[in-house]
Design a protein around this motif. Structure first.
Motif, mmCIF file in Angstrom:
data_model
loop_
_atom_site.group_PDB
_atom_site.id
_atom_site.type_symbol
_atom_site.label_atom_id
_atom_site.label_comp_id
_atom_site.label_asym_id
_atom_site.label_seq_id
_atom_site.Cartn_x
_atom_site.Cartn_y
_atom_site.Cartn_z
ATOM 1 N N ALA A 87 0.839 -1.205 0.000
ATOM 2 C CA ALA A 87 0.000 0.000 0.000
ATOM 3 C C ALA A 87 0.874 1.256 0.000
ATOM 4 C CB ALA A 87 -0.921 0.009 1.216
ATOM 5 N N THR A 88 0.315 2.332 -0.532
ATOM 6 C CA THR A 88 1.030 3.602 -0.610
ATOM 7 C C THR A 88 0.234 4.698 0.080
ATOM 8 O OG1 THR A 88 2.043 2.985 -2.708
ATOM 9 C CG2 THR A 88 1.991 5.317 -2.207
ATOM 10 N N PHE A 89 0.938 5.520 0.847
ATOM 11 C CA PHE A 89 0.386 6.760 1.378
ATOM 12 C C PHE A 89 0.688 7.774 0.282
ATOM 13 C CE2 PHE A 89 0.202 9.325 5.616
ATOM 14 C CZ PHE A 89 -0.575 10.294 5.028
ATOM 15 N N PRO A 90 -0.331 8.221 -0.483
ATOM 16 C CA PRO A 90 -0.083 9.044 -1.664
ATOM 17 C C PRO A 90 0.652 10.344 -1.355
ATOM 18 C CG PRO A 90 -2.385 8.383 -1.522
ATOM 19 C CD PRO A 90 -1.734 7.997 -0.227
ATOM 20 N N GLU A 91 1.193 10.941 -2.409
ATOM 21 C CA GLU A 91 1.978 12.165 -2.248
ATOM 22 C C GLU A 91 1.179 13.239 -1.517
ATOM 23 O OE1 GLU A 91 5.113 13.816 -5.110
ATOM 24 O OE2 GLU A 91 3.304 14.979 -5.583
ATOM 25 N N HIS A 92 1.852 13.893 -0.586
ATOM 26 C CA HIS A 92 1.257 14.937 0.237
ATOM 27 C C HIS A 92 2.395 15.771 0.825
ATOM 28 C CE1 HIS A 92 2.216 11.607 2.930
ATOM 29 N NE2 HIS A 92 2.314 12.504 3.905
ATOM 30 N N TRP A 144 5.932 10.761 -0.498
ATOM 31 C CA TRP A 144 4.998 9.648 -0.386
ATOM 32 C C TRP A 144 5.707 8.487 0.291
ATOM 33 C CZ3 TRP A 144 6.834 5.429 -2.983
ATOM 34 C CH2 TRP A 144 7.611 5.636 -4.132
ATOM 35 N N VAL A 145 4.913 7.539 0.790
ATOM 36 C CA VAL A 145 5.451 6.394 1.526
ATOM 37 C C VAL A 145 4.793 5.116 1.004
ATOM 38 C CG1 VAL A 145 5.817 5.375 3.809
ATOM 39 C CG2 VAL A 145 5.650 7.867 3.585
ATOM 40 N N LYS A 146 5.610 4.082 0.797
ATOM 41 C CA LYS A 146 5.086 2.778 0.364
ATOM 42 C C LYS A 146 5.606 1.703 1.309
ATOM 43 C CE LYS A 146 4.685 -0.435 -3.441
ATOM 44 N NZ LYS A 146 4.939 -0.710 -4.845
ATOM 45 N N ALA A 147 4.743 0.750 1.654
ATOM 46 C CA ALA A 147 5.106 -0.331 2.577
ATOM 47 C C ALA A 147 5.718 -1.506 1.830
ATOM 48 C CB ALA A 147 3.891 -0.790 3.362
ATOM 49 N N ASN A 148 6.924 -1.897 2.223
ATOM 50 C CA ASN A 148 7.551 -3.118 1.702
ATOM 51 C C ASN A 148 7.006 -4.351 2.408
ATOM 52 O OD1 ASN A 148 9.167 -1.837 -0.161
ATOM 53 N ND2 ASN A 148 10.970 -1.802 1.154
ATOM 54 N N GLU A 149 6.478 -4.156 3.597
ATOM 55 C CA GLU A 149 5.826 -5.195 4.390
ATOM 56 C C GLU A 149 4.827 -4.485 5.287
ATOM 57 O OE1 GLU A 149 8.791 -6.299 7.896
ATOM 58 O OE2 GLU A 149 9.828 -6.348 5.957
ATOM 59 N N ASN A 150 3.955 -5.212 5.944
ATOM 60 C CA ASN A 150 3.025 -4.568 6.870
ATOM 61 C C ASN A 150 3.832 -3.692 7.818
ATOM 62 O OD1 ASN A 150 0.849 -5.861 5.717
ATOM 63 N ND2 ASN A 150 0.585 -7.347 7.357
ATOM 64 N N SER A 151 3.465 -2.425 7.903
ATOM 65 C CA SER A 151 4.283 -1.459 8.649
ATOM 66 C C SER A 151 3.428 -0.508 9.466
ATOM 67 C CB SER A 151 5.136 -0.639 7.670
ATOM 68 O OG SER A 151 5.981 -1.469 6.912
ATOM 69 N N LYS A 152 3.991 -0.088 10.590
ATOM 70 C CA LYS A 152 3.401 0.959 11.417
ATOM 71 C C LYS A 152 4.481 1.978 11.713
ATOM 72 C CE LYS A 152 -0.131 -1.795 13.707
ATOM 73 N NZ LYS A 152 -0.698 -2.258 14.988
ATOM 74 N N PHE A 153 4.092 3.258 11.661
ATOM 75 C CA PHE A 153 5.042 4.322 11.996
ATOM 76 C C PHE A 153 4.297 5.513 12.595
ATOM 77 C CE2 PHE A 153 4.059 4.561 7.465
ATOM 78 C CZ PHE A 153 3.760 5.904 7.233
ATOM 79 N N LEU A 154 5.061 6.307 13.308
ATOM 80 C CA LEU A 154 4.529 7.542 13.889
ATOM 81 C C LEU A 154 5.025 8.728 13.092
ATOM 82 C CD1 LEU A 154 5.126 6.947 17.710
ATOM 83 C CD2 LEU A 154 3.022 6.557 16.412
#
Length: 97
Positions: free
Chosen positions: A38-43, A84-94
């Motif tokens: 999944a990707t967190f789209p550009e922002h 933008w951010v894309k997950a290489n594996e299931n990921s959590k971040f702050l």
């Protein structure tokens, strides 16, 4: 006045999930979960920010450069810079800003 929360631990891996953990006049903390692929789209961020990976691995793209961020790594980035951010594996971040 004291509070223990499992909000981050309970956050599901279902595409992109964003939860506001803290919001004050001086600080905002967001908990983000990204399902693998999944990707967190550009922002942009309204203020300088720090990303702390809690679990997993993500690709952080900013200024056409990619950074692979792993569990327990910290990445600082400036406000108003598209990324933008894309997950290489299931990921959590702050995100702290």
């Amino acid at each position: 006045m004291y509070n223990i929360s499992n909000q981050i631990a309970d956050q599901r891996f279902d595409n992109l999930q964003i939860q506001k953990i803290v919001k004050t006049n001086a600080l905002e903390i967001l908990s983000i979960s990204l399902e693998k692929g999944a990707t967190f789209p550009e922002h942009t961020s309204p203020s300088d920010a720090q990303l702390i990976v809690l679990e997993g691995a993500v690709i952080f793209n900013i200024n056409q450069e990619e950074y692979v961020l792993l569990k327990h790594q910290l990445f600082c980035f400036p406000k108003e810079t598209p990324h933008w951010v894309k997950a290489n594996e299931n990921s959590k971040f702050l995100i702290i800003r």
